[in-house]
Design a protein around this motif. Structure first.
Motif, mmCIF file in Angstrom:
data_model
loop_
_atom_site.group_PDB
_atom_site.id
_atom_site.type_symbol
_atom_site.label_atom_id
_atom_site.label_comp_id
_atom_site.label_asym_id
_atom_site.label_seq_id
_atom_site.Cartn_x
_atom_site.Cartn_y
_atom_site.Cartn_z
ATOM 1 N N SER A 1 2.586 8.095 0.404
ATOM 2 C CA SER A 1 1.750 9.104 -0.256
ATOM 3 C C SER A 1 1.763 8.903 -1.764
ATOM 4 O O SER A 1 2.614 8.197 -2.314
ATOM 5 C CB SER A 1 2.260 10.507 0.082
ATOM 6 O OG SER A 1 2.145 10.760 1.468
ATOM 7 N N ASN A 2 0.853 9.570 -2.439
ATOM 8 C CA ASN A 2 0.756 9.448 -3.895
ATOM 9 C C ASN A 2 2.008 9.957 -4.607
ATOM 10 O O ASN A 2 2.301 9.538 -5.737
ATOM 11 C CB ASN A 2 -0.473 10.193 -4.408
ATOM 12 C CG ASN A 2 -1.759 9.534 -3.955
ATOM 13 O OD1 ASN A 2 -1.793 8.332 -3.724
ATOM 14 N ND2 ASN A 2 -2.832 10.325 -3.817
ATOM 15 N N ASP A 3 2.734 10.883 -3.958
ATOM 16 C CA ASP A 3 3.945 11.405 -4.589
ATOM 17 C C ASP A 3 5.186 10.555 -4.270
ATOM 18 O O ASP A 3 6.298 10.906 -4.660
ATOM 19 C CB ASP A 3 4.192 12.852 -4.165
ATOM 20 C CG ASP A 3 4.444 12.997 -2.667
ATOM 21 O OD1 ASP A 3 4.365 11.977 -1.935
ATOM 22 O OD2 ASP A 3 4.723 14.126 -2.222
ATOM 23 N N GLY A 4 4.995 9.461 -3.553
ATOM 24 C CA GLY A 4 6.102 8.564 -3.244
ATOM 25 C C GLY A 4 6.753 8.801 -1.901
ATOM 26 O O GLY A 4 7.664 8.056 -1.528
ATOM 27 N N ASP B 1 -5.857 2.988 3.565
ATOM 28 C CA ASP B 1 -5.949 2.885 2.106
ATOM 29 C C ASP B 1 -4.600 3.139 1.427
ATOM 30 O O ASP B 1 -4.437 2.856 0.237
ATOM 31 C CB ASP B 1 -6.987 3.869 1.574
ATOM 32 C CG ASP B 1 -6.685 5.302 1.989
ATOM 33 O OD1 ASP B 1 -6.072 5.493 3.062
ATOM 34 O OD2 ASP B 1 -7.059 6.226 1.251
ATOM 35 N N GLN B 2 -3.652 3.671 2.161
ATOM 36 C CA GLN B 2 -2.304 3.888 1.624
ATOM 37 C C GLN B 2 -1.298 2.921 2.233
ATOM 38 O O GLN B 2 -0.093 3.094 2.074
ATOM 39 C CB GLN B 2 -1.848 5.320 1.925
ATOM 40 C CG GLN B 2 -2.735 6.405 1.320
ATOM 41 C CD GLN B 2 -2.355 7.776 1.852
ATOM 42 O OE1 GLN B 2 -2.612 8.105 3.010
ATOM 43 N NE2 GLN B 2 -1.696 8.548 1.002
ATOM 44 N N HIS C 1 -4.615 5.762 7.718
ATOM 45 C CA HIS C 1 -4.157 5.727 6.323
ATOM 46 C C HIS C 1 -4.174 4.302 5.772
ATOM 47 O O HIS C 1 -3.300 3.923 4.997
ATOM 48 C CB HIS C 1 -2.730 6.301 6.238
ATOM 49 C CG HIS C 1 -2.627 7.732 6.664
ATOM 50 N ND1 HIS C 1 -2.365 8.079 7.956
ATOM 51 C CD2 HIS C 1 -2.764 8.891 5.967
ATOM 52 C CE1 HIS C 1 -2.319 9.407 8.073
ATOM 53 N NE2 HIS C 1 -2.558 9.921 6.871
ATOM 54 N N ARG D 1 7.188 3.897 -11.121
ATOM 55 C CA ARG D 1 8.492 4.548 -11.113
ATOM 56 C C ARG D 1 9.582 3.521 -11.354
ATOM 57 O O ARG D 1 9.454 2.345 -10.988
ATOM 58 C CB ARG D 1 8.733 5.235 -9.758
ATOM 59 C CG ARG D 1 7.636 6.224 -9.370
ATOM 60 C CD ARG D 1 7.829 7.555 -10.039
ATOM 61 N NE ARG D 1 8.891 8.289 -9.382
ATOM 62 C CZ ARG D 1 8.731 8.999 -8.258
ATOM 63 N NH1 ARG D 1 7.548 9.045 -7.660
ATOM 64 N NH2 ARG D 1 9.733 9.658 -7.752
ATOM 65 N N GLN E 1 3.842 0.401 -7.857
ATOM 66 C CA GLN E 1 2.537 1.054 -7.676
ATOM 67 C C GLN E 1 2.565 2.492 -8.164
ATOM 68 O O GLN E 1 1.585 3.003 -8.709
ATOM 69 C CB GLN E 1 2.163 0.995 -6.189
ATOM 70 C CG GLN E 1 0.782 1.546 -5.860
ATOM 71 C CD GLN E 1 0.435 1.298 -4.404
ATOM 72 O OE1 GLN E 1 0.152 0.177 -4.008
ATOM 73 N NE2 GLN E 1 0.478 2.348 -3.601
ATOM 74 N N LEU E 2 3.718 3.131 -8.003
ATOM 75 C CA LEU E 2 3.870 4.529 -8.433
ATOM 76 C C LEU E 2 4.277 4.642 -9.901
ATOM 77 O O LEU E 2 4.405 5.760 -10.413
ATOM 78 C CB LEU E 2 4.946 5.215 -7.575
ATOM 79 C CG LEU E 2 4.644 5.359 -6.073
ATOM 80 C CD1 LEU E 2 5.887 5.811 -5.334
ATOM 81 C CD2 LEU E 2 3.490 6.337 -5.845
#
Length: 907
Positions: free
Chosen positions: A348-351, A222-223, A220, A433, A430-431
């Motif tokens: 993850s993209n959802d945090g 890239d994350q 992972h 938020r 990044q998110l």
């Protein structure tokens, strides 16, 4: 009845008026005038002593120039000579007196042995004793010239003289790249010379690591969000330099006793050390009370009491004052651990936080001291207060050639939070938020597992703290304040930002063992003996306030630093001292002491005061202890009964064999439990204690009578609790810290306002808690923006002082002040859940309802990352652009800030 000032207020007044209350203030002729020393006569003469220290490593100390030593005015010069035959070291005067002291220095930590090299920069080589002040002060001022009395070998091993080395920690970080953890310790192991060893000879480390973590991070990538941060050594410069006064007393039975007045947080530990590990043979030891005047780790497990004892013995009956000046304190005083921390987080993209791998290195200096404990707490906080699907952490304390790194306020957690709280802000940016709302979503709650995989079984108020922080004006109106600031033409070249950090502070509840005693004296004063010392953390004032709330109008006196007496009072039959009690840390003081005192007060009133009052209120029937009231006017009242004079009742109790009550309670995830046969004609009474005793107010150890107990649960004993019910840390004080900063074009950072939202548990004194928060913020500002211990021989130079080590001043404090917002405990809310045991014993009472949390350390831990996040918010219009430009070191300098301003302007 005359009501006296609380001892805390009285001491505040004494400090302001210059009274002699600290060890640094005392000379022999002062002792007879100080009440705490009961009129003891130490005479009029005081000798002075100082150490000559090794300024370079790698050169053998071949001897001492005796003529040069006499020339500086010393009357005695003690050096350490090895005496292998009986496994003792000899501390001998080489100026002709022939005096010799046998003592143990098991690891050669304390003194350089003549004929050998120094283990670390600043290690003492010889003790000089002076009989006049002028010669002593001249020698103290001329340390560089004084070092010429040491005869050193010409050849050097070229060992590094540096105290703190970022490059060393960078080099050591390679051990985390190995496929296997922990690294093996073989004769060819390159790490063996820079790491501490445990009792089995293995590298001292802390970790929970699965090799699958490396695959996860690679898959992972890239994350993956990675951050490396470093922090330097920090000095306890807010304390006065160490000083002591000691003498040898020859008792009638022929025994020689060393009486020491020494500033320390750990009287009990120091006593055990002096009587076991670092024994000076042929002497007993008595540590006399002394006000510390601030500490928070800087004087816990310090080597200074051993040096003070050696100096006292060198006086051979003449009181000796061992006195460091500021330069020597910078050279030899305990420092906060330098650190290197690296975290790799997969998000993850959802945090969702999928994984975290934390790697921590601490520079422990030359002696292990508390490095293992600091490493444990620092790694425990290395992933913050958040949920992850996978967690790994690894940590190692390094062995360096510098002076000792110790506990310090925060116990390694500030270093860890500086990294992880910046990481969480990066992820929120990044998110896209809100960083506070995002923390609310991912924060740990009761029932989650901690970094060690143990269930957080007790109530956590993390969400409540963050929710309270979210609705404060400080957070809600941050954008309005920013726009208003930027719209003012006067602020053309300045920017405004708000930052946040959160901490779930483990405040010392791994294993705790508080003890206390309450006495009614012949003068009808209620005195309390307790472990903690008066060191600025508010514990003593809290105890005073608690007892005043019960015994209104009664004079209360708290005797701090009484660990040795309590250890002897509660000892098991045949033992010299009870060795499983140890409470001296700032964070533990109120938490443990109030628990024990609360139990003792209830027992004392029920079984001593109530029966005595029944003799006066003969028609009252069975007296309910909870309805007895002690009033400000000096009377005791009970419903339906005429008031009784406190003095008349107290006189009878003061003359009884239950004028004093003693107790202790161990803690590990739950309190110790026992059922005590307090009265022979009654069933045993269940209490959250493990030891209980009564005695007369003479406080003679032989007169103290232990109370028999059954069904005792000591949670600190092996196998009493299950593995799952024995977490490394179990109780937490949570806090959110919000900071407003203004940054100018030169990179100067000005704090405008700080708000701390805090779960302090039950509170004894809100004013004192706010003072603790303010003190922690001040220290944190120093760490974050100002303080850095210079590297190099003896800290960079022989004359280091505050001109090279800036401390925060009033002008550095937030212009608009510090606001503390409390998150309250509900009346029906339990703060401890029941914990099962393997003994099959089921307690007959519920866990204690009150919990006074340690908050002195929670105040300092989040301020550094909050400031760092606020500066980023001020400098970058879009926080995403700051992703690769977070702050990586303490202190954050003007050049660090300008560098980021240039990057932001280029965008």
């Amino acid at each position: 009845m005359k009501i006296r000032l609380q001892e805390g207020k009285k001491m505040d007044r004494q400090i302001v008026t210059g009274a002699k209350i600290f060890a640094r203030d005392l000379r022999a002729h002062d002792i007879k005038n100080i009440k705490d020393y009961k009129g003891a006569n130490w005479g009029e003469k005081t000798w002075r002593a100082m150490f000559v220290r090794a300024q370079r490593l790698g050169r053998v100390v071949e001897g001492i120039d005796i003529d040069a030593t006499r020339k500086v005015g010393a009357i005695k010069c003690f050096v350490k000579l090895s005496n292998v035959a009986n496994d003792r070291e000899s501390f001998e005067d080489i100026l002709g007196s022939g005096e010799k002291i046998d003592f143990k220095d098991p690891d050669d930590d304390y003194l350089v042995t003549i004929g050998e090299t120094a283990r670390y920069v600043g290690q003492p080589v010889c003790l000089l004793v002076f009989d006049d002040v002028a010669s002593f002060l001249d020698a103290q001022r001329e340390k560089e010239a004084l070092s010429t009395i040491l005869r050193l070998s010409k050849q050097s091993t070229n060992r590094a003289d540096g105290f703190e080395s970022i490059s060393l920690m960078e080099y050591a970080a390679r051990m985390f790249d190995q496929d296997n953890w922990p690294p093996e310790d073989t004769p060819t192991d390159k790490w063996s010379t820079i790491t501490f060893k445990d009792n089995k000879g293995n590298i001292l480390k802390k970790g929970r690591y699965d090799p699958e973590m490396a695959k996860c991070l690679e898959q992972h990538h890239d994350q993956l969000i990675n951050l490396v941060t470093t922090t330097p050594a920090i000095d306890v410069a807010y304390l006065e330099p160490d000083s002591s006064l000691g003498r040898v007393v020859h008792r009638g039975d022929g025994q020689k006793v060393v009486e020491l007045i020494v500033p320390t947080q750990s009287h009990y530990q120091d006593y055990i050390s002096l009587t076991t590990r670092n024994t000076i043979y042929g002497y007993e030891f008595e540590l006399l009370p002394c006000s510390l005047g601030g500490g928070f780790g800087g004087r816990s497990s310090s080597p200074f009491p051993v040096y003070a004892a050696l100096a006292a013995v060198a006086g051979n009956g003449i009181p000796v004052r061992l006195e460091y000046d500021r330069i020597e304190q910078f050279v030899s005083g305990i420092k906060r651990h330098p650190s290197r921390m690296e975290t790799s987080i997969v998000v993850s993209n959802d945090g969702t936080l999928d994984a975290v791998d934390a790697r921590l290195i601490l520079d422990g200096g030359s002696v292990i001291n508390l490095s293992a404990s600091v490493l444990g707490l620092s790694t425990h906080s290395s992933s913050g207060a958040y949920r992850y699907k996978q967690r790994a952490y690894r940590g190692v304390p390094l062995k360096n050639s510098g002076v000792i790194s110790g506990s310090m306020r925060g116990f390694g957690i500030p270093q860890a939070l500086f990294n992880i709280e910046q990481q969480i802000d990066r992820i929120a940016a990044q998110l896209r938020r809100d960083p506070l709302k995002y923390r609310e979503e991912i924060v740990l709650v009761s029932g989650d597992t901690d970094i060690d995989g143990k269930i957080l079984s007790h109530p956590l108020k993390n969400k409540a703290v963050l929710a309270s922080a979210r609705v404060t004006k400080h957070w809600q109106e941050r954008q309005l304040r920013r726009l208003s600031f930027l719209s003012d033409p006067c602020n053309k070249d300045r920017s405004f930002g708000t930052g946040l950090a959160f901490v779930m502070e483990a405040y010392g509840t791994s294993t705790d063992s508080p003890a206390a005693a309450i006495h009614l004296t012949k003068d009808l004063v209620i005195e309390v003996d307790c472990f903690p010392v008066r060191m600025g953390q508010g514990t003593i004032n809290g105890i005073e306030k608690y007892l005043q709330s019960i015994f209104s109008g009664v004079i209360i006196k708290v005797n701090s630093g009484k660990g040795v007496f309590l250890g002897k009072a509660l000892r098991a039959k045949g033992d010299e001292i009870l060795r499983n009690i140890d409470t001296n840390a700032a964070a533990k003081g109120t938490f443990g002491s109030i628990h024990v005192i609360d139990n003792l007060v209830e027992i004392w009133i029920r079984h001593v005061w109530a029966p005595e009052l029944a003799n006066y209120w003969k028609n009252a029937g069975e007296i309910d202890p909870k309805k007895i009231q002690f009033l400000d006017d000096g009377t005791i009242t009970y419903e339906g009964q005429a008031p009784i004079s406190f003095d008349s009742v107290a006189k009878s109790i003061a003359e009884s064999d239950r004028a004093s009550i003693y107790g202790s309670a161990t803690f590990r995830n739950t309190w110790a439990y026992g059922e005590f046969y307090i009265n022979s004609n009654q069933a045993p009474e269940p209490r959250w204690l493990d030891r209980l005793a009564f005695g007369p107010n003479s406080q003679n150890l032989n007169d103290i009578k232990p109370i028999l107990a059954t069904n005792v649960i000591d949670p600190t004993s092996k196998n009493v609790l299950s593995t799952q019910d024995s977490p490394t840390r179990s109780l937490y004080a949570s806090a959110a810290c919000m900071v407003d900063v203004v940054v100018d074009v030169q990179g100067h950072v000005e704090l405008k306002k700080v708000t701390v939202v805090l779960d302090a548990g039950h509170r004894l004194n809100d004013h004192r808690i706010r003072q603790q928060i303010e003190g922690g913020i001040a220290q944190g500002i120093g760490h974050t923006l100002l303080e850095s211990y210079p590297s190099g021989p003896l800290g960079g130079q022989l004359n280091i002082n505050f001109d090279h080590y800036p401390l925060p001043r009033v002008r550095h404090m937030p212009e608009q002040g510090i606001e503390t917002v409390f998150v309250d405990i509900e009346d029906d809310e339990y703060v401890l859940n029941p914990v099962s045991n393997n003994l099959g014993i089921k307690p007959k009472i519920d866990p204690p309802h009150r919990l006074y949390k340690g908050i002195a350390e929670v105040s300092i831990s989040p301020i550094a990352p909050a400031i760092a996040n606020a500066i980023i918010n001020a400098v970058f219009n879009d926080p995403v652009e700051a992703h690769d430009h977070r702050f990586t070191r303490w202190p954050i300098t003007t050049s660090d800030v300008r560098e980021r301003m240039e990057i932001a302007n280029d965008r």
